[in-house]
Design an enzyme around this catalytic site. Structure first.
Site, short mmCIF file in Angstrom:
data_model
loop_
_atom_site.label_atom_id
_atom_site.label_comp_id
_atom_site.label_asym_id
_atom_site.label_seq_id
_atom_site.Cartn_x
_atom_site.Cartn_y
_atom_site.Cartn_z
N GLY A 97 120.41 21.55 41.78
CA GLY A 97 121.42 20.56 42.14
C GLY A 97 121.53 20.35 43.65
N ALA A 98 122.68 19.75 44.05
CA ALA A 98 122.86 19.30 45.44
C ALA A 98 121.65 18.45 45.82
CB ALA A 98 123.04 20.48 46.39
N ASP A 156 108.62 24.57 48.46
CA ASP A 156 108.70 25.97 48.04
C ASP A 156 107.30 26.36 47.56
OD1 ASP A 156 111.78 26.47 48.12
OD2 ASP A 156 111.51 24.53 47.18
N HIS A 175 114.26 16.02 45.92
CA HIS A 175 114.33 16.13 44.45
C HIS A 175 113.98 14.79 43.80
CE1 HIS A 175 117.43 19.25 45.72
NE2 HIS A 175 116.64 19.96 44.94
P1 AMP Z 1 115.93 23.50 44.44
O1 AMP Z 1 117.02 22.64 43.90
O2 AMP Z 1 116.06 23.76 45.91
O3 AMP Z 1 115.71 24.74 43.62
O4 AMP Z 1 114.62 22.64 44.31
C1 AMP Z 1 114.24 22.06 43.10
C2 AMP Z 1 112.87 21.48 43.24
O5 AMP Z 1 112.87 20.49 44.28
C3 AMP Z 1 111.81 22.52 43.64
O6 AMP Z 1 110.60 22.25 42.95
C4 AMP Z 1 111.66 22.29 45.12
O7 AMP Z 1 110.41 22.68 45.64
C5 AMP Z 1 111.83 20.77 45.19
N1 AMP Z 1 112.21 20.37 46.55
C6 AMP Z 1 113.24 20.85 47.28
N2 AMP Z 1 113.24 20.28 48.51
C7 AMP Z 1 112.18 19.43 48.55
C8 AMP Z 1 111.62 18.57 49.55
N3 AMP Z 1 112.17 18.46 50.75
N4 AMP Z 1 110.52 17.86 49.23
C9 AMP Z 1 109.94 17.97 48.00
N5 AMP Z 1 110.42 18.76 47.02
C10 AMP Z 1 111.51 19.50 47.29
#
Ligand code: AMP
Length: 285
Positions: free
Chosen positions: A34-35, A153, A40
């Site tokens: 989220g957020a 990530d 995303h």
């Molecule tokens: P998170 O909500 O931070 O766990 O991220 C969810 C998914 O979004 C994961 O696969 C992350 O690698 C991807 N993600 C987060 N930030 C970015 C970004 N700046 N660019 C591309 N993918 C992202």
């Protein structure tokens, strides 16, 4: 704008996905905590290109946090997230209730060795076990055909690939490029915890990574480049650099002498109380 269905129970998700599959639709999965931000949404856009129906998930997974304070501080913005997903064209938002993921008596842990060692794995004990376990559950609960993860990530992406391959989970995994702010900072849900002053300083991280990548590609000494880059990040206002390492892009084994295979330069550091990570590719000539 789509008709976004919000589901909170595993059985409801399974039923929805099976219904879609019976209609001949392929299903894409975008796991998140989220957020949501443009990073995303880039995964959702890619999923919409690659599959007929897109399920985004929102679960702030306690098992992948190693600090109670970090878990408590993690932003929670479900209504905004749902609105963004609807506007982006996603078809379903799965926000599992806690017992749908960790029912009473839950006792299984998925631990991936090799790619999860070192880097974030060294500084966040148990983190990648938490990631591998929740992602495996989301794959099995959704029965998605394809799943989309960010290269932001990068180590997580390799852990997820290894886990799905080792456990014979029939899902095709896509790594998607990091989406950045205008000054180069990788978009992250954690960025909103930076003060205005910290936010202004944060761009030193990507600037240094890209410059170091260019220097290594140009043949400069890897240890010397890494040493100078670490100093530059600290001089730019970071409180600490946990790691700054060059690794093989596929296996994540360390590269210390010569660049002969596609590599990745990965970093983690604290700017004030906020831990930021980033990585860039380094390509041999
Ligand atoms: P998170 O909500 O931070 O766990 O991220 C969810 C998914 O979004 C994961 O696969 C992350 O690698 C991807 N993600 C987060 N930030 C970015 C970004 N700046 N660019 C591309 N993918 C992202």
């Amino acid at each position: 704008m789509s008709n976004l269905v919000v589901l909170r129970r595993r059985d409801a998700l399974r039923e929805k996905v099976r219904e879609w599959k019976q209609q001949g639709f392929s299903v894409g999965l975008v796991p998140t905590m989220g957020a949501l931000h443009e990073g995303h949404l880039s995964l959702v856009a890619k999923a919409l290109q690659e599959t007929d129906r897109v399920v985004a998930t929102l679960f702030i997974n306690p098992k992948q946090f190693n600090s109670a304070a970090d878990l408590a501080a993690y932003p929670r913005t479900e209504d905004d997230d749902a609105a963004m997903l609807k506007a982006a064209g996603a078809h379903c938002l799965y926000v599992p209730d806690g017992d749908q993921i960790y029912p009473p008596g839950f006792a299984t842990n998925i631990s991936v060795s090799g790619v999860s060692e070192g880097l974030c794995g060294a500084f966040r004990p148990g983190h990648f076990d938490g990631v591998a376990t929740i992602v495996a559950k989301l794959f099995l609960q959704s029965e998605a055909d394809k799943a989309f993860f960010g290269e932001k990530d990068f180590q997580q992406l390799q852990v997820v690939r290894r886990m799905a391959q080792d456990l014979d989970i029939a899902v095709q995994i896509f790594g998607c490029p990091t989406v950045r702010e205008a000054d180069g900072l990788a978009m992250s849900s954690r960025n909103r915890r930076l003060s205005a002053k910290e936010r202004a300083m944060a761009a030193v991280l990507p600037e240094t990574l890209f410059a170091a990548s260019n220097a290594i590609e140009a043949g400069e000494s890897i240890p010397a480049v890494l040493h100078a880059a670490r100093d530059k990040i600290l001089a730019g206002g970071f409180k600490s650099v946990e790691y700054l390492e060059l690794r093989d892009a596929a296996t994540l084994t360390p590269i210390t002498d010569e660049l002969v295979r596609p590599a990745r330069l990965l970093v983690a550091g604290f700017l004030g109380a906020v831990r930021l990570i980033d990585n860039v590719q380094v390509t041999p000539n």
